[in-house]
Design a protein around this motif. Structure first.
Motif, PDB file in Angstrom:
ATOM      1  N   LEU A  17       0.812  -1.221   0.000  1.00  0.00           N
ATOM      2  CA  LEU A  17       0.000   0.000   0.000  1.00  0.00           C
ATOM      3  C   LEU A  17       0.849   1.275   0.000  1.00  0.00           C
ATOM      4  N   GLU A  18       2.144   1.161   0.258  1.00  0.00           N
ATOM      5  CA  GLU A  18       3.023   2.332   0.279  1.00  0.00           C
ATOM      6  C   GLU A  18       3.993   2.388  -0.892  1.00  0.00           C
ATOM      7  N   ILE A  19       3.983   1.374  -1.756  1.00  0.00           N
ATOM      8  CA  ILE A  19       4.974   1.307  -2.841  1.00  0.00           C
ATOM      9  C   ILE A  19       4.843   2.485  -3.798  1.00  0.00           C
ATOM     10  N   ASP A  20       3.633   2.990  -4.005  1.00  0.00           N
ATOM     11  CA  ASP A  20       3.444   4.113  -4.923  1.00  0.00           C
ATOM     12  C   ASP A  20       4.023   5.413  -4.389  1.00  0.00           C
ATOM     13  N   LYS A  21       4.369   5.463  -3.106  1.00  0.00           N
ATOM     14  CA  LYS A  21       4.982   6.651  -2.516  1.00  0.00           C
ATOM     15  C   LYS A  21       6.496   6.673  -2.736  1.00  0.00           C
ATOM     16  N   GLN A  22       7.054   5.540  -3.141  1.00  0.00           N
ATOM     17  CA  GLN A  22       8.501   5.442  -3.354  1.00  0.00           C
ATOM     18  C   GLN A  22       8.902   6.138  -4.653  1.00  0.00           C
ATOM     19  N   GLU A  23      10.053   6.807  -4.627  1.00  0.00           N
ATOM     20  CA  GLU A  23      10.583   7.386  -5.861  1.00  0.00           C
ATOM     21  C   GLU A  23      11.217   6.262  -6.668  1.00  0.00           C
ATOM     22  N   ARG A  24      10.729   6.072  -7.867  1.00  0.00           N
ATOM     23  CA  ARG A  24      11.232   4.984  -8.714  1.00  0.00           C
ATOM     24  C   ARG A  24      12.472   5.433  -9.477  1.00  0.00           C
ATOM     25  N   HIS A  25      13.276   4.455  -9.856  1.00  0.00           N
ATOM     26  CA  HIS A  25      14.492   4.751 -10.612  1.00  0.00           C
ATOM     27  C   HIS A  25      14.145   5.152 -12.043  1.00  0.00           C
ATOM     28  N   PRO A  26      14.981   5.977 -12.675  1.00  0.00           N
ATOM     29  CA  PRO A  26      14.713   6.419 -14.048  1.00  0.00           C
ATOM     30  C   PRO A  26      15.064   5.333 -15.077  1.00  0.00           C
ATOM     31  N   LEU A  27      14.423   4.189 -14.908  1.00  0.00           N
ATOM     32  CA  LEU A  27      14.681   3.012 -15.736  1.00  0.00           C
ATOM     33  C   LEU A  27      13.355   2.358 -16.096  1.00  0.00           C
ATOM     34  N   SER A  42       9.373 -13.687 -13.905  1.00  0.00           N
ATOM     35  CA  SER A  42      10.677 -13.386 -13.332  1.00  0.00           C
ATOM     36  C   SER A  42      11.078 -11.940 -13.597  1.00  0.00           C
ATOM     37  N   ILE A  43      10.767 -11.427 -14.775  1.00  0.00           N
ATOM     38  CA  ILE A  43      11.070 -10.034 -15.097  1.00  0.00           C
ATOM     39  C   ILE A  43      10.251  -9.099 -14.209  1.00  0.00           C
ATOM     40  N   PHE A  44       8.987  -9.427 -13.957  1.00  0.00           N
ATOM     41  CA  PHE A  44       8.188  -8.629 -13.022  1.00  0.00           C
ATOM     42  C   PHE A  44       8.865  -8.574 -11.654  1.00  0.00           C
ATOM     43  N   ARG A  45       9.325  -9.711 -11.183  1.00  0.00           N
ATOM     44  CA  ARG A  45       9.947  -9.763  -9.854  1.00  0.00           C
ATOM     45  C   ARG A  45      11.217  -8.929  -9.804  1.00  0.00           C
ATOM     46  N   THR A  46      12.017  -8.988 -10.866  1.00  0.00           N
ATOM     47  CA  THR A  46      13.222  -8.169 -10.946  1.00  0.00           C
ATOM     48  C   THR A  46      12.870  -6.684 -10.967  1.00  0.00           C
ATOM     49  N   CYS A  47      11.856  -6.330 -11.751  1.00  0.00           N
ATOM     50  CA  CYS A  47      11.445  -4.916 -11.842  1.00  0.00           C
ATOM     51  C   CYS A  47      10.937  -4.397 -10.503  1.00  0.00           C
ATOM     52  N   VAL A  52      11.916  -0.268 -10.818  1.00  0.00           N
ATOM     53  CA  VAL A  52      11.919   0.409 -12.114  1.00  0.00           C
ATOM     54  C   VAL A  52      10.666   1.264 -12.252  1.00  0.00           C
ATOM     55  N   ARG A  53      10.766   2.275 -13.083  1.00  0.00           N
ATOM     56  CA  ARG A  53       9.658   3.217 -13.272  1.00  0.00           C
ATOM     57  C   ARG A  53       8.446   2.528 -13.896  1.00  0.00           C
ATOM     58  N   LYS A  54       8.687   1.696 -14.926  1.00  0.00           N
ATOM     59  CA  LYS A  54       7.567   1.031 -15.589  1.00  0.00           C
ATOM     60  C   LYS A  54       8.077  -0.153 -16.391  1.00  0.00           C
ATOM     61  N   LEU A  55       7.190  -1.115 -16.587  1.00  0.00           N
ATOM     62  CA  LEU A  55       7.449  -2.288 -17.403  1.00  0.00           C
ATOM     63  C   LEU A  55       6.425  -2.311 -18.528  1.00  0.00           C
ATOM     64  N   TYR A  56       6.906  -2.404 -19.765  1.00  0.00           N
ATOM     65  CA  TYR A  56       6.021  -2.537 -20.928  1.00  0.00           C
ATOM     66  C   TYR A  56       6.163  -3.942 -21.483  1.00  0.00           C
ATOM     67  N   LEU A  57       5.033  -4.570 -21.761  1.00  0.00           N
ATOM     68  CA  LEU A  57       4.995  -5.892 -22.378  1.00  0.00           C
ATOM     69  C   LEU A  57       4.432  -5.700 -23.782  1.00  0.00           C
ATOM     70  N   GLU A  78       1.412  -6.777  -8.889  1.00  0.00           N
ATOM     71  CA  GLU A  78       0.649  -5.789  -8.123  1.00  0.00           C
ATOM     72  C   GLU A  78       1.493  -4.584  -7.704  1.00  0.00           C
ATOM     73  N   SER A  79       2.816  -4.716  -7.735  1.00  0.00           N
ATOM     74  CA  SER A  79       3.678  -3.637  -7.240  1.00  0.00           C
ATOM     75  C   SER A  79       4.466  -2.934  -8.348  1.00  0.00           C
ATOM     76  N   VAL A  80       4.426  -3.467  -9.546  1.00  0.00           N
ATOM     77  CA  VAL A  80       5.163  -2.884 -10.660  1.00  0.00           C
ATOM     78  C   VAL A  80       4.182  -2.217 -11.623  1.00  0.00           C
ATOM     79  N   PRO A  81       4.366  -0.928 -11.901  1.00  0.00           N
ATOM     80  CA  PRO A  81       3.523  -0.299 -12.921  1.00  0.00           C
ATOM     81  C   PRO A  81       3.830  -0.945 -14.281  1.00  0.00           C
ATOM     82  N   TRP A  82       2.800  -1.420 -14.952  1.00  0.00           N
ATOM     83  CA  TRP A  82       3.031  -2.087 -16.227  1.00  0.00           C
ATOM     84  C   TRP A  82       1.907  -1.766 -17.194  1.00  0.00           C
TER      85      TRP A  82
END
Length: 179
Positions: A17-27, A42-47, A52-57, A78-82
């Motif tokens: 519930l607090e992950i969106d408050k974190q400053e994401r890396h410019p990646l 596995s890529i989601f888990r790494t991101c 990372v700022r965002k993951l595009y599939l 649930e924690s990675v913007p994609w």
């Protein structure tokens, strides 16, 4: 010194519930035409771990909700913007308009080693490609550079999820060293 493995409850984690408050890396990571649901998970888990700022599939890459992705990602979906987009060129054009450097994670005639990255290439979007053919020839004209993972053995490449993990954390190393 006596090493002791931390118990699960001792490891500091950001609550979902607090992950969106974190400053994401410019990646940003752009995954194109990866077939394996398990590689995607596995890529989601790494991101998630690299914040990372965002993951595009893109392309025929599978996307959530899929139980195989969720299982391998340990619910990092649930924690990675994609976002899913069939046409990778639309994504790359958008990222370029946002001022991002676009890099293919690929062996090319002009690739630079991941160990030679400099902070001035950030914000950075890294394109990772298909398990067999890598980043497609059609994507390369959209890229500002190509980054390679030096291979010192017989094989010329690593699994796409492993390679994504290496490039994410090498990027974090460069960003951290620049601070």
């Amino acid at each position: 010194m006596s090493l002791r493995k931390l118990a699960h409850q001792e490891i500091v984690r950001t609550p979902l519930l607090e992950i969106d408050k974190q400053e994401r890396h410019p990646l940003v990571i752009v995954v194109d035409n990866v077939r394996s649901l398990y590689n995607v998970g596995s890529i989601f888990r790494t991101c998630d771990g690299a914040l990372v700022r965002k993951l595009y599939l893109c392309g025929y890459t599978p996307y959530p909700p899929r139980k195989e992705i969720s299982k391998t990602s340990l619910s990092a979906t649930e924690s990675v913007p994609w976002e899913y987009a069939y046409d990778i060129t639309v994504v790359l054009e958008k990222l370029k308009e946002e001022g991002m450097t676009i890099a293919a994670l690929e062996h090319t005639n002009e690739s630079v080693s991941c160990f030679d990255l400099q902070p001035d290439i950030f914000p950075l979007a890294v394109v990772v490609g298909n398990e067999i053919v890598g980043v497609s020839d059609e994507v390369l004209p959209y890229c500002d550079l190509a980054i390679e993972l030096p291979m010192h053995g017989v094989k010329q490449s690593l699994n796409v999820a492993v390679a994504t993990g290496i490039i994410c954390y090498e990027c974090l190393r460069v960003l951290t060293a620049a601070r």
